[in-house]
Design a protein around this motif. Sequence first.
Motif, short mmCIF file in Angstrom:
data_model
loop_
_atom_site.label_atom_id
_atom_site.label_comp_id
_atom_site.label_asym_id
_atom_site.label_seq_id
_atom_site.Cartn_x
_atom_site.Cartn_y
_atom_site.Cartn_z
N LYS A 1 0.85 -1.18 0.00
CA LYS A 1 0.00 0.00 0.00
C LYS A 1 0.89 1.24 0.00
O LYS A 1 1.84 1.32 0.75
CB LYS A 1 -0.91 -0.02 1.22
CG LYS A 1 -2.01 1.00 1.16
CD LYS A 1 -3.01 0.77 2.27
CE LYS A 1 -4.16 1.74 2.09
NZ LYS A 1 -5.20 1.53 3.08
N LYS B 1 -6.65 3.07 -3.72
CA LYS B 1 -8.04 3.16 -3.30
C LYS B 1 -8.83 1.95 -3.79
O LYS B 1 -9.69 1.43 -3.08
CB LYS B 1 -8.66 4.46 -3.84
CG LYS B 1 -10.05 4.72 -3.36
CD LYS B 1 -10.53 6.06 -3.85
CE LYS B 1 -11.96 6.31 -3.38
NZ LYS B 1 -12.48 7.57 -3.86
N SER C 1 -9.37 -1.88 -1.51
CA SER C 1 -10.77 -1.66 -1.16
C SER C 1 -11.47 -3.00 -0.98
O SER C 1 -10.83 -4.03 -0.82
CB SER C 1 -11.46 -0.86 -2.27
OG SER C 1 -11.66 -1.69 -3.41
N ASP C 2 -12.79 -2.96 -1.10
CA ASP C 2 -13.56 -4.20 -0.98
C ASP C 2 -13.82 -4.85 -2.34
O ASP C 2 -14.66 -5.74 -2.45
CB ASP C 2 -14.86 -3.96 -0.22
CG ASP C 2 -15.74 -2.92 -0.88
OD1 ASP C 2 -15.34 -2.34 -1.91
OD2 ASP C 2 -16.84 -2.67 -0.36
N LEU C 3 -13.09 -4.44 -3.38
CA LEU C 3 -13.20 -5.11 -4.68
C LEU C 3 -12.83 -6.58 -4.49
O LEU C 3 -11.74 -6.87 -3.99
CB LEU C 3 -12.25 -4.46 -5.70
CG LEU C 3 -12.21 -5.10 -7.09
CD1 LEU C 3 -13.51 -4.82 -7.85
CD2 LEU C 3 -11.02 -4.57 -7.89
N PRO C 4 -13.72 -7.49 -4.85
CA PRO C 4 -13.41 -8.91 -4.65
C PRO C 4 -12.16 -9.34 -5.45
O PRO C 4 -11.95 -8.88 -6.58
CB PRO C 4 -14.65 -9.63 -5.17
CG PRO C 4 -15.74 -8.61 -5.12
CD PRO C 4 -15.07 -7.30 -5.39
N SER D 1 -12.19 -4.12 -11.94
CA SER D 1 -12.71 -2.84 -11.44
C SER D 1 -13.40 -2.04 -12.54
O SER D 1 -13.19 -2.27 -13.73
CB SER D 1 -11.56 -1.99 -10.88
OG SER D 1 -10.77 -1.46 -11.93
N ARG E 1 -4.52 -10.53 -1.99
CA ARG E 1 -4.24 -9.53 -0.96
C ARG E 1 -3.66 -10.23 0.26
O ARG E 1 -4.10 -11.32 0.61
CB ARG E 1 -5.53 -8.83 -0.52
CG ARG E 1 -6.03 -7.80 -1.47
CD ARG E 1 -7.13 -6.94 -0.80
NE ARG E 1 -7.83 -6.18 -1.80
CZ ARG E 1 -8.97 -6.55 -2.38
NH1 ARG E 1 -9.56 -7.67 -2.04
NH2 ARG E 1 -9.52 -5.79 -3.29
#
Length: 95
Positions: free
Chosen positions: A55, A64, A68-71, A76, A93
Amino acid sequence: MPRAVASHILVKTEAEALDLKRKIENEGASFADLAKKHSSCPSGRQGGSLGEFGKGAMVPEFDKVVFSDLPVGAVSAPVKTQFGYHILKVEKRMP
C-alpha cells in the motif's frame, strides 16, 4: 503493511476501458490477452501484471481500488489517473 498482487490495463479513454471490461465480463475474454493487445503500459507485455506491491507504492487512485472491498479476481470499474484509464484486477491480498 498490506500487500497485493494485481494486474491492470491502461488505455487512453474511459470508453475503451469500459469496452475491455465488458469483453472480460460478458464475453469471457482473457484479461491477460487484452492487456497484451491494448495496454499502453509496459506491463502489458506481461499480461498487465504489476506483481506484488505494498500500500502506497502505486498512485493513490490505484491504492483506493486495490486495497478496497473489490473482490479478488473481479475487474474494477475504470480508474482515472494522470496516465489515462485503467481497469484493475486484484489477484491476491495479504495483510
